[in-house]
Design an enzyme around this catalytic site. Structure first.
Site, PDB file in Angstrom:
ATOM      1  N   ASP A  47       0.844  -1.202   0.000  1.00 13.61           N
ATOM      2  CA  ASP A  47       0.000   0.000   0.000  1.00 13.61           C
ATOM      3  C   ASP A  47       0.875   1.247   0.000  1.00 13.61           C
ATOM      4  OD1 ASP A  47      -2.279   1.852   0.907  1.00 13.61           O
ATOM      5  OD2 ASP A  47      -3.285  -0.092   0.918  1.00 13.61           O
ATOM      6  N   HIS A  67      -3.750   5.785   3.818  1.00  9.62           N
ATOM      7  CA  HIS A  67      -4.533   4.621   3.385  1.00  9.62           C
ATOM      8  C   HIS A  67      -3.957   3.307   3.925  1.00  9.62           C
ATOM      9  CE1 HIS A  67      -6.066   1.691   0.340  1.00  9.62           C
ATOM     10  NE2 HIS A  67      -7.143   2.457   0.382  1.00  9.62           N
ATOM     11  N   SER A 102     -11.286  -1.361  -0.210  1.00 12.94           N
ATOM     12  CA  SER A 102      -9.984  -1.474   0.458  1.00 12.94           C
ATOM     13  C   SER A 102     -10.195  -1.878   1.910  1.00 12.94           C
ATOM     14  CB  SER A 102      -9.254  -0.127   0.457  1.00 12.94           C
ATOM     15  OG  SER A 102      -8.834   0.226  -0.829  1.00 12.94           O
TER      16      SER A 102
END
Ligand code: CA
Length: 387
Positions: A141, A173, A340
């Site tokens: 990520d 994120h 996600s």
């Protein structure tokens, strides 16, 4: 003589125009092949130069005009493949942009919260049997906040596959995903599904959530290398979390990396996509990668989620994905939505599967069509009891 001059001038001008148009705009390419020295030699003979070598992928990144790329392709023949590989929006804007003010991370941190998704997959009931010890989850990520007080103790190692610099999360994120999987069970922030699982940070996405297929592939292969460094005997189960979109031109590189990871025994989960359409994005669609679709807190299907599970083709689950509270870079928490987030729930339950040494990931039929829920809502309790 005097009359020929304008013609010569014209020819010269045309030549200059052609070379300007074909060399002016350089695009990013990944050149793959076993013999990197030969690739570099061919590269220099077309007037290009290596931007970087990959750490695990066999090949180099470079910037070339279309003309140079074509020349290079002809020169290399079967000894190399020239793949257009631009930076690509791998984290959808709905997840990557700051939607609300992050909370916590300073004085007056609120007491630990059990997010609704952690409860919905029945992780608290599963903790009597397993809490994540014996599992390592590699988060491919934007990095992981390396000194987040609710996460740092679970992070084993990390690497940056973009430019070899820091793997600290520049976006937030990756930290959010990591928090859902393995936030610590203490008095602050949130608690993850597998609070005693260990984490590896494989950074392939930049601060804006963009990345290249070459770097994503390198980062997936990097998970295997980092695992070897921290667990050379492979005593722990390995989960690879891929909460990103690799629908870039070089997706075949990512597919090949997932095949290598599968052969190495990794459990791989990936986001179905936030585009509200039938069929999954890459890498979720690849063989041996488990897609994750998203549900709301009332267990209805999330409007943003892709769907398209086909029996016998895709092996995956639906999971909490809307209004998910988790950790954020800078030490606080934030609520975010997307597949996600549901992928992180599947990875967390997979970590409990390894921790309990169970036979597989369990699910609950929540009554949605198979194409939406796959095997069902991913479920920690039936997972740890699956012997
Ligand atoms: Ca906590």
């Amino acid at each position: 003589m005097k009359q020929r001059l304008p013609i010569l001038t014209l020819v010269f001008t045309l030549g200059a125009f052609v070379s300007t148009s074909s060399f002016a705009k350089a695009n990013r390419y990944t050149v793959v092949g076993d013999d990197e020295k030969a690739i570099e030699k061919a590269l220099s003979s077309v007037g290009g130069k290596k931007e970087k070598s990959y750490q695990h992928l066999k090949g180099v990144a470079t910037y070339l005009s279309q003309g140079q790329a074509k020349q290079l392709e002809e020169m290399l023949g079967e000894n190399g493949k020239v793949i257009r590989d631009e930076f690509f929006q791998a984290i959808p804007p709905m997840e990557a942009e700051i939607q609300g003010k992050p909370s916590g991370g300073g004085g007056g941190t609120p007491a630990q919260v059990v997010p609704w998704g952690v409860s919905a997959v029945r992780a608290p009931q599963a903790w009597a049997y397993a809490r994540g010890a014996g599992a390592i989850v590699c988060v491919v990520d934007s990095g992981i906040d390396m000194d987040h007080p609710d996460l740092a103790a679970n992070i084993l190692i990390g690497a940056n596959y973009i430019d070899g610099t820091t793997w600290d999360d520049g976006n937030g994120h990756g930290t959010h995903v990591a928090g859902t999987i393995a936030a610590l069970d203490n008095t602050i922030g949130v608690v993850g599904i597998a609070p005693e699982a260990k984490l590896i940070a494989s950074r392939v996405l930049d601060n804006r959530g963009n990345g290249t297929c070459g770097d994503m592939a390198d980062g997936i292969l990097g998970c295997l290398d980092l695992r070897d460094q921290v667990d050379p005997g492979h005593l722990n189960g390995l989960v690879i979390n891929m909460s990103f979109n690799s629908n870039c031109a070089g997706w075949e590189l990512v597919e090949a990396a997932t095949q290598t990871a599968n052969a190495a025994g990794a459990f791989q989960a990936a986001a179905a996509g936030n585009y509200s359409f039938y069929s999954f994005i890459r890498p979720a669609v690849f063989a041996n990668v488990h897609p994750a679709t998203a549900v709301n807190q009332d267990l209805t299907f999330a409007s943003f989620s892709n769907w398209g599970f086909v029996p016998g083709v895709h092996e995956g689950w639906t999971a909490p994905g809307n209004n998910i509270l988790s950790l954020w870079k800078g030490g606080g928490t934030r609520t975010d939505s997307g597949t996600s987030m549901s992928t992180a729930h599947v990875s967390g339950v997979a970590a409990l599967m390894y921790s309990a040494q169970s036979l597989g990931v369990g699910a609950i039929d929540i009554g949605l069509p198979y194409e939406q829920q796959g095997f069902g809502l991913v479920d920690a309790l039936t997972t740890v009891l699956n012997h």
